[in-house]
Motif scaffolding. Structure first.
Motif, PDB file in Angstrom:
ATOM      1  N   ASN A 156       6.749  -6.312   8.089  1.00  0.00           N
ATOM      2  CA  ASN A 156       6.629  -7.664   8.657  1.00  0.00           C
ATOM      3  C   ASN A 156       6.491  -8.713   7.543  1.00  0.00           C
ATOM      4  N   THR A 206      -4.088  -4.560  -7.095  1.00  0.00           N
ATOM      5  CA  THR A 206      -5.301  -4.555  -7.930  1.00  0.00           C
ATOM      6  C   THR A 206      -5.458  -3.130  -8.417  1.00  0.00           C
ATOM      7  N   HIS A 225       5.107   1.714   2.811  1.00  0.00           N
ATOM      8  CA  HIS A 225       6.477   1.305   3.142  1.00  0.00           C
ATOM      9  C   HIS A 225       7.327   1.262   1.866  1.00  0.00           C
ATOM     10  N   GLY A 283      -1.971  -6.785   1.804  1.00  0.00           N
ATOM     11  CA  GLY A 283      -1.652  -6.220   0.499  1.00  0.00           C
ATOM     12  C   GLY A 283      -0.163  -5.959   0.325  1.00  0.00           C
TER      13      GLY A 283
END
Ligand SMILES: NC(=O)c1ccc[n+]([C@@H]2O[C@H](COP(=O)([O-])OP(=O)(O)OC[C@H]3O[C@@H](n4cnc5c(N)ncnc54)[C@H](O)[C@@H]3O)[C@@H](O)[C@H]2O)c1
Length: 400
Positions: A320, A72, A307, A302
């Motif tokens: 994950n 967003t 990462h 999100g």
């Protein structure tokens, strides 16, 4: 597959994982039919956000969608992606079109205990997915002046004005709305799920302060409960209304096993609290159930931006993918149920089993290793290694 699944691709690290999940866990096992919409931020910008509306319309046509997490945009993102404007939240746009309730349920595994030691059973969040601050109008007030609410009845009735505030200097003002119809279908969806899951239903607002707005939510829930009272009684379950602050305190002391219905913003915040307390934001399913029979499955988290930046620099990540996998399994199972394809629904079950067994065997991403029960079998794997381990188990289960 008889009917295509509507696939909504997304951004950053979740986009990277989405591709891996599709290529390693879905395509080798399912003769997949999808109608694909690319909600990458740059593509939303190129299409003046038309692609988001088209994707929502496709879900309304085919009935079931699966969505990756999306950015967003805020001011930073406008600069980062050189956007034409600060586009609205795609989730907000989609939910405004589909209406409905987002149900979020923790994914429980044996080797991760919730931080709240009294929780023995899952807590499902039922988040109203329409209106309030997510489709509000906000204005910066530049200097002294009067802010009012103006209601203009259709068909030329008498205009009504309600004072908000007499500003003596700069400030801010916000206009929110909801509709009786949307609140009623939210309530109906929550009573139906609580009944199906045989769980008590809790609903909480702040109707002592917001007597008209939150008060209307409470009145509508009470009215819908009148229709469900007997069915609840025969199932041995209860409906319980309490103030949001009281509900938060009670939930933390409860055993779980509750469906907690919340207004849009409260549900947004509380579902992250529940997910984090159950181990990780990635250990939660999320589905939008529309009163008109549409379903959109997504991850509750999100795009895992930090990462992604590491991934771009060529560094190893250990992100994950469980919630993304469960978005796919939710969508495939529902498609299977609607089209009478038992094999598709059964595959979804096998993929979920393979995922949970992988975590329970001690093969863990970084976020899970930090919260799992210590054990000699625990080992941290990278993003792709985790998906490969699940693919290996899934191969054994399906004989492929
Ligand atoms: N459903 C959606 O599409 C959605 C929801 C929330 C935020 N967003 C967008 O995501 C971007 C990043 O937002 P954010 O940082 O607030 O939220 P986030 O969920 O991406 O991250 C919050 C925290 O949780 C951790 N986390 C989340 N998912 C993880 C996973 N799968 N594996 C390991 N760790 C995980 C992150 O490392 C971070 O510390 C923003 O641009 C925001 O607009 C999208």
């Amino acid at each position: 597959m008889k009917t295509p699944l509507v696939e909504l691709d997304g951004d950053e690290m979740t986009r990277v994982m989405w591709k891996m999940v599709k290529e390693k866990l879905i395509l080798p096992f399912v003769d997949l039919r999808v109608e694909y919409y690319d909600l990458h931020l740059k593509h939303r910008d190129d299409t003046d956000d038309r692609v988001t509306v088209d994707a929502a319309r496709a879900i309304m046509k085919h009935g079931v969608g699966v969505k990756c997490a999306t950015i967003t945009p805020n001011a930073d993102r406008v600069g980062e992606y050189n956007l034409k404007k600060m586009w609205k939240s795609p989730n907000g746009t989609i939910r405004a079109l589909l209406d409905g309730t987002v149900f979020r349920k923790p994914i429980l595994v044996k080797n991760i205990r919730p931080f709240v030691s009294s929780w023995k059973k899952p807590i499902i969040i039922g988040r109203h997915a329409y209106g309030d601050v997510y489709s509000g109008t906000e204005v910066r007030v530049k200097g002294p002046g009067k802010a009012e609410l103006v209601l203009t009845p259709a068909g030329g009735g008498q205009e009504e004005r309600f004072p908000i505030h007499d500003f003596e200097g700069p400030g801010i003002v916000q206009g929110l709305h909801n509709t009786d119809g949307s609140i009623e279908s939210f309530a109906e969806a929550c009573f139906a799920l609580a009944h199906e899951e045989k769980m008590d239903l809790w609903f909480s607002t702040k109707d002592t302060i917001s007597k008209v707005y939150d008060g209307r939510f409470r009145e509508i829930f009470d009215g819908v409960y009148d229709r469900w009272r007997e069915r609840f009684r025969s199932r041995g379950i209860d409906y319980f209304f309490t103030l949001i602050d009281d509900a938060v305190a009670r939930v933390v002391r409860s055993e779980g096993g509750i469906l907690w219905a919340l207004k849009n913003y409260d549900g947004d915040v509380m579902s992250d609290m529940i997910a984090a307390a159950c181990g990780s934001l990635a250990m939660m399913t999320s589905v939008l159930v529309s009163p008109r029979g549409y379903f959109e499955y997504e991850a509750a988290h999100g795009t895992v931006q930090k990462h992604y930046y590491r991934h771009l620099k060529g560094e190893e990540t250990s992100t994950n993918s469980v919630a993304l996998i469960f978005a796919w399994t939710g969508g495939l199972r529902k498609r299977g149920e609607l089209d009478g394809s038992e094999a598709l629904a059964a595959f979804a079950g096998k993929l979920e089993e393979a995922t949970l067994e992988t975590v329970e065997s001690g093969v863990l991403t970084g976020d899970l290793l930090a919260v799992a029960e210590p054990g000699p079998e625990n080992r941290k794997v990278n993003t792709e290694g985790f998906i490969d381990a699940i693919a290996h188990r899934l191969g054994e289960k399906t004989g492929r």
